[in-house]
Design an enzyme around this catalytic site. Structure first.
Site, PDB file in Angstrom:
ATOM      1  N   HIS A  59       0.855  -1.275   0.160  1.00 57.77           N
ATOM      2  CA  HIS A  59      -0.061  -0.096   0.055  1.00 57.77           C
ATOM      3  C   HIS A  59       0.814   1.302  -0.156  1.00 57.77           C
ATOM      4  O   HIS A  59       1.603   1.196   0.972  1.00 57.77           O
ATOM      5  CB  HIS A  59      -0.872  -0.107   1.289  1.00 57.77           C
ATOM      6  CG  HIS A  59      -1.851  -1.177   1.450  1.00 57.77           C
ATOM      7  ND1 HIS A  59      -2.168  -1.565   2.715  1.00 57.77           N
ATOM      8  CD2 HIS A  59      -1.978  -2.152   0.490  1.00 57.77           C
ATOM      9  CE1 HIS A  59      -2.938  -2.831   2.605  1.00 57.77           C
ATOM     10  NE2 HIS A  59      -2.885  -2.970   1.443  1.00 57.77           N
TER      11      HIS A  59
ATOM     12  N   TYR B   2       3.194   2.702  12.926  1.00 61.11           N
ATOM     13  CA  TYR B   2       3.362   3.845  12.275  1.00 61.11           C
ATOM     14  C   TYR B   2       3.020   4.966  12.702  1.00 61.11           C
ATOM     15  O   TYR B   2       2.121   5.260  13.516  1.00 61.11           O
ATOM     16  CB  TYR B   2       2.345   3.834  10.916  1.00 61.11           C
ATOM     17  CG  TYR B   2       1.919   2.379  10.270  1.00 61.11           C
ATOM     18  CD1 TYR B   2       2.298   2.289   8.893  1.00 61.11           C
ATOM     19  CD2 TYR B   2       1.193   1.448  11.218  1.00 61.11           C
ATOM     20  CE1 TYR B   2       1.944   0.905   8.543  1.00 61.11           C
ATOM     21  CE2 TYR B   2       1.191   0.094  10.225  1.00 61.11           C
ATOM     22  CZ  TYR B   2       1.314   0.103   8.899  1.00 61.11           C
ATOM     23  OH  TYR B   2       0.993  -1.022   8.169  1.00 61.11           O
TER      24      TYR B   2
END
Length: 439
Positions: free
Chosen positions: A67, A130
């Protein structure tokens, strides 16, 4: 024994691998997972994260990706180990470039916008974290690549036919069918002005707005824009009627455009981590020095100069700014040289001041200077940008304009500024700097 904090480049431009110090004993371990000051000093972009996400995986072999989101990511492993794979899905020469590595708690990786991210768990109970510099949105532009794409040929440690993977990830397109993520755009404000037209010629892919498309004095207009698609704003718009700014109406207009609108610009840049280029003027100085350096303090003589100085002060609060000062701008549109040559053709013998000294700046030179600042990795700060040559008076420039048009330069008569405006009557006249030459 803890490692030292290090940052190293990878095969993908802009993707940086970090080694993190991990301090452990019989109780477990501790690390500084994100330390802005130390990491930026070693070369990590100051990317202003705003959201923290964690992906937890129970089993070995869980595989996620590939992604590419429209934001930058700082990724680390909180527990367990992973095999990570990153593919450049940005438009450009590095499209399709791959980088793979194994990561545990002792590593982190910086992944810029448009680089596809994927990983496979090598240990149970793996937490993949993240830090991102934009808030997640379902309307954002995403780019995906099939995990099994034969072109990038990622050598997964555990074959994809025997791992836990979503049907959605298996259905993503092959590289040949991927639409590359386009770069963030540059916005030019004041696009129909002389400088704006020169900038859009050099930056044909830039978004160009003038007052008809965007009212930069309106807070609502700034709030209505999705800034995630931009990385730079060039402000070539200004109120420039030097004498008009001395009137009550002009004073308000000058402060509105040259200061209040710049406050909106600065707030937007800070909130969205944008680079701004703001064009300023020699009129922020009193003109008493023969040349003006970038370090000289403000000392404006008139309202126009005061508003430009105030706008400069606002711009200086933005971390990623280029404050570009210039003088005596000449470009595509009404300008001094064109006026002189028109008068020459009409048989007018003008009187022109000879006690104001400076340098002309052609908009083509000014626009190129701005582009060079943006593409040359120049430090943020204040720069003077003018065309070359020796400083001259307006009288000397007028003589040259006559000569270039094939007319006798002796038709131009030199006068002092005081003499020139002696017949102005009730018209409000702004004081002019004597020396406008920028170093």
């Amino acid at each position: 024994m803890a490692n030292e904090l290090t940052i190293s480049a990878t095969t993908i431009p802009g993707v940086l691998l970090l080694t993190l110090p991990v301090h452990g004993d019989n109780r477990g371990w501790f690390k500084e997972n994100w330390q802005r000051e130390k990491m930026v000093a070693l070369g990590l972009p100051d990317f202003h994260p705003v959201q923290n996400n964690i992906s937890f995986n129970d089993e070995v072999g869980v595989t996620r990706g590939i992604h590419a989101e429209p934001w930058d990511k700082f990724i680390s492993v909180a527990s367990g180990r992973i095999f990570g794979a990153w593919v450049d899905l940005r438009a450009g020469e590095s499209f399709g470039t791959v980088f793979t590595t194994e990561m545990g708690p002792e590593h982190a990786i910086y992944v810029p916008r448009g680089v596809g991210n994927a990983y496979q768990t090598l240990e149970p109970n793996t937490a993949y974290t993240y830090l991102v510099n934009d808030h997640w949105s379902p309307d954002a532009q995403y780019t995906f690549l099939n995990l099994a794409d034969e072109t990038v040929a990622i050598d997964w440690p555990i074959p994809l036919d025997s791992v836990e993977v979503s049907e959605k990830d298996l259905a993503h397109p092959r590289l040949a069918d991927v639409a590359p993520l386009t770069p963030r755009k540059t916005l030019v404000l004041g696009a129909q002005g002389q400088l704006g037209r020169a900038l859009t010629t050099l930056l044909p892919d830039a978004v160009a707005w003038d007052i008809d498309e965007f009212d930069m004095t309106s807070p609502e207009a700034w709030d209505a824009v999705d800034w995630s698609g931009f990385d730079t704003i060039i402000n070539a718009a200004a109120y420039t009627n030097v004498d008009g700014a001395e009137t009550p109406e002009g004073r308000r207009a000058a402060w509105l455009v040259n200061v209040h609108a710049v406050v909106h610009l600065a707030r937007t840049a800070i909130a969205h981590n944008l680079t701004i280029v703001h064009v300023s003027s020699d009129y922020v100085f009193d003109g008493e020095r023969e040349t003006h350096s970038v370090e000289e303090t403000f000392a404006p003589l008139g309202v126009y100069g005061q508003t430009k100085a105030a706008g400069d002060a606002v711009v200086m609060t933005v971390p990623k700014h280029y404050l570009v000062r210039t003088s005596w701008v000449v470009g595509d549109g009404p300008n001094f040289i064109r006026t002189m040559q028109t008068q020459a053709e009409k048989g007018v013998d003008p009187k022109v001041v000879d006690d104001q000294i400076g340098l002309l700046t052609y908009t083509s030179d000014l626009a190129q200077g701005i582009v060079d600042l943006l593409t040359g990795d120049k430090p943020h700060g204040t720069y003077n940008v003018t065309s070359g040559g020796e400083p001259r008076s307006w009288f000397q420039i007028a003589q040259q304009a006559f000569a270039d048009a094939g007319h006798d330069p002796a038709r131009v008569t030199p006068v002092s500024t005081e003499e020139y405006f002696a017949d102005a009557g009730d018209k409000l006249i702004s004081p002019r700097p004597k020396f406008s030459t920028l170093e």
